[in-house]
Design a protein around this motif. Structure first.
Motif, PDB file in Angstrom:
ATOM      1  N   GLU A 116      27.426  50.176  43.375  1.00 34.20           N
ATOM      2  CA  GLU A 116      27.189  51.300  44.274  1.00 34.20           C
ATOM      3  C   GLU A 116      27.697  51.038  45.691  1.00 34.20           C
ATOM      4  O   GLU A 116      27.434  51.823  46.602  1.00 34.20           O
ATOM      5  CB  GLU A 116      25.692  51.630  44.319  1.00 34.20           C
ATOM      6  N   GLY A 117      28.412  49.919  45.884  1.00 31.12           N
ATOM      7  CA  GLY A 117      29.079  49.695  47.160  1.00 31.12           C
ATOM      8  C   GLY A 117      28.485  48.636  48.059  1.00 31.12           C
ATOM      9  O   GLY A 117      28.934  48.470  49.196  1.00 31.12           O
ATOM     10  N   ALA A 118      27.475  47.899  47.601  1.00 32.98           N
ATOM     11  CA  ALA A 118      26.828  46.897  48.446  1.00 32.98           C
ATOM     12  C   ALA A 118      27.393  45.504  48.203  1.00 32.98           C
ATOM     13  O   ALA A 118      27.955  45.216  47.144  1.00 32.98           O
ATOM     14  CB  ALA A 118      25.316  46.889  48.183  1.00 32.98           C
ATOM     15  N   SER A 119      27.237  44.634  49.200  1.00 33.54           N
ATOM     16  CA  SER A 119      27.517  43.210  49.016  1.00 33.54           C
ATOM     17  C   SER A 119      26.207  42.552  48.590  1.00 33.54           C
ATOM     18  O   SER A 119      25.174  42.732  49.239  1.00 33.54           O
ATOM     19  CB  SER A 119      28.042  42.587  50.312  1.00 33.54           C
ATOM     20  N   VAL A 120      26.251  41.803  47.482  1.00 32.40           N
ATOM     21  CA  VAL A 120      25.015  41.379  46.813  1.00 32.40           C
ATOM     22  C   VAL A 120      25.070  39.904  46.427  1.00 32.40           C
ATOM     23  O   VAL A 120      26.124  39.373  46.071  1.00 32.40           O
ATOM     24  CB  VAL A 120      24.764  42.234  45.543  1.00 32.40           C
ATOM     25  N   GLY A 121      23.908  39.268  46.484  1.00 30.40           N
ATOM     26  CA  GLY A 121      23.739  37.923  45.954  1.00 30.40           C
ATOM     27  C   GLY A 121      22.522  37.894  45.059  1.00 30.40           C
ATOM     28  O   GLY A 121      21.659  38.776  45.134  1.00 30.40           O
ATOM     29  N   GLU A 140      27.204  37.050  54.833  1.00 31.04           N
ATOM     30  CA  GLU A 140      26.750  38.422  55.074  1.00 31.04           C
ATOM     31  C   GLU A 140      26.505  39.137  53.739  1.00 31.04           C
ATOM     32  O   GLU A 140      27.411  39.243  52.920  1.00 31.04           O
ATOM     33  CB  GLU A 140      27.811  39.193  55.873  1.00 31.04           C
ATOM     34  N   LEU A 141      25.283  39.604  53.536  1.00 31.65           N
ATOM     35  CA  LEU A 141      24.931  40.342  52.324  1.00 31.65           C
ATOM     36  C   LEU A 141      24.077  41.553  52.683  1.00 31.65           C
ATOM     37  O   LEU A 141      23.273  41.501  53.613  1.00 31.65           O
ATOM     38  CB  LEU A 141      24.130  39.463  51.349  1.00 31.65           C
ATOM     39  N   ASP A 142      24.242  42.619  51.930  1.00 28.93           N
ATOM     40  CA  ASP A 142      23.338  43.760  52.065  1.00 28.93           C
ATOM     41  C   ASP A 142      22.021  43.485  51.352  1.00 28.93           C
ATOM     42  O   ASP A 142      20.949  43.795  51.875  1.00 28.93           O
ATOM     43  CB  ASP A 142      23.988  45.027  51.478  1.00 28.93           C
ATOM     44  N   TYR A 143      22.116  42.916  50.152  1.00 33.81           N
ATOM     45  CA  TYR A 143      20.918  42.637  49.363  1.00 33.81           C
ATOM     46  C   TYR A 143      21.018  41.262  48.707  1.00 33.81           C
ATOM     47  O   TYR A 143      22.072  40.897  48.172  1.00 33.81           O
ATOM     48  CB  TYR A 143      20.738  43.674  48.241  1.00 33.81           C
ATOM     49  N   LEU A 144      19.923  40.519  48.747  1.00 36.65           N
ATOM     50  CA  LEU A 144      19.780  39.297  47.966  1.00 36.65           C
ATOM     51  C   LEU A 144      18.651  39.529  46.971  1.00 36.65           C
ATOM     52  O   LEU A 144      17.494  39.734  47.358  1.00 36.65           O
ATOM     53  CB  LEU A 144      19.453  38.099  48.858  1.00 36.65           C
TER      54      LEU A 144
END
Length: 376
Positions: A141-146, A221-225
């Motif tokens: 959905e477009g996020a940077s995620v870990g 840099e992450l939007d969500y971990l």
């Protein structure tokens, strides 16, 4: 998108626009688009001589929702274009995920906007599979995620991501660089031991191992971990809740009564440490026969709804018990990645969007409360 309207229409006022926009429903928020805070800008340019109005609307998604923003833009356009007096209408799209609680004591989490725990009261409910596919759903959905595998005793994330034989790079002999699989960063104790090595540790040792991973992994840099928690409500869960400023927790359960009882314990634990529960995911909701396609709720029905209602939280989604989902996880290719257009992938993406939306709503509510306190 911008299209002219009838030049003889009367002017429209701002109150009309806002009232009309309240009719645009955002499923991910379970609210209208005004309540969801997605309208970032609403501008009216009037032509005084011809008594006509040009409208410009800016939509800013505060969560990962690329697949929905265009649908919302179209709904906004359809709604406003019907109003008398609108000569031209423009709808602009943007996505900006605001930063959540600060992790000031963990410098390598400073660039992570939101840390979300995925937990269950007991094992065997598909928590890790759900955590992995939520992570990939957010990424899709477009996020940077870990994703952080906090299950010290039984780490399964390396296998599910196809990274079982990989080892993370170390910088200066003490800082871990997360591995990456299909565009998602990952870290796990499973990367540091072999699959045949049992974690025969007492509670303090396991908590210490988790703290080492937390303090020595450079996530960038992450939007969500997404944090895949171990099952239960023990030392590791408490360590995580106390050491990290969590944006919230997702509780995974099955419809079975015994699983629901354990899920309630998980919700109570997070409440006691002031971590907001974002909602409940009911896994294995129905079984779909791979031969004939018959669907049957073999573990019961309505459990997720009942627990969500009882704790005044949200049922984020109901996921099927599917051979395909299990098979893809075993192969190290989560279904959201391996079959992105499948109904299973769409189910996980929907859950992921609702998780992101719930985090955004909590962040907006906290920001509003902060402003009220400051104003006083």
């Amino acid at each position: 998108m911008s299209v002219p309207s009838d030049s003889n229409s009367p002017r429209v006022d701002e109150a009309q626009l806002w009232k009309a926009l309240e009719g645009v429903y955002v499923e991910d928020f379970d609210a209208n688009i005004v309540e969801a805070g997605i309208i970032d800008q609403l501008r009216i340019d009037d032509d005084q001589e011809e008594e006509k109005s040009k409208i410009n609307v800016v939509l800013k998604m505060p969560y990962a929702g690329n697949s929905e923003i265009r649908n919302l833009a179209q709904a906004v356009w359809n709604t406003l274009y019907q109003l008398p007096g609108v000569e031209a209408l423009g709808v602009d799209l943007d996505m900006e995920i605001p930063h959540g609680p600060e992790n000031k004591e963990l410098p390598f989490l400073a660039g992570v906007k939101h840390v979300i725990a995925v937990a269950s009261g007991k094992g065997g409910v598909g928590k890790s599979t759900t955590a992995v596919n939520i992570a990939y759903g957010l990424a899709a959905e477009g996020a940077s995620v870990g994703i952080l595998d906090a299950d010290i005793y039984g780490p399964s994330i390396p296998h599910m991501l196809g990274l079982g034989d990989k080892r993370p790079e170390m910088v200066d002999g003490k800082i871990f660089k997360p591995l990456e699989a299909h565009g998602v960063k990952a870290m796990s104790m499973g990367f540091l031991v072999t699959e045949q090595t049992p974690m025969v540790w007492r509670g303090p040792m396991a908590s210490g191992a988790l703290q080492q991973i937390l303090t020595q992994t450079d996530w960038g840099e992450l939007d969500y971990l997404i944090v895949d928690m171990p099952p239960g409500t023990g030392d590791i869960q408490l360590t995580l809740a106390q050491k990290i400023a969590l944006s919230g927790a997702v509780i995974v359960t099955t419809p079975q009564n015994i699983a629901l009882l354990d899920a309630q314990k998980g919700i109570e634990m997070f409440r006691k440490v002031d971590v907001p529960v974002l909602g409940v995911v009911e896994n294995m909701s129905t079984h779909i026969c791979s031969q004939c396609g018959h669907e049957e709720p073999i573990f019961g029905t309505g459990g997720g709804d009942r627990i969500a209602e009882g704790y005044e939280t949200r049922l984020l989604g109901q996921l099927p018990l599917s051979l395909k989902i299990r098979d893809q996880a075993d192969k190290g290719k989560p279904v959201v990645v391996s079959n992105p257009s499948s109904e299973w992938a769409e189910s996980y993406r929907k859950v992921a969007r609702r998780v992101g939306a719930q985090v955004a709503m909590n962040s907006m509510a906290a920001s509003s409360l902060s402003l009220e306190i400051t104003d006083e």
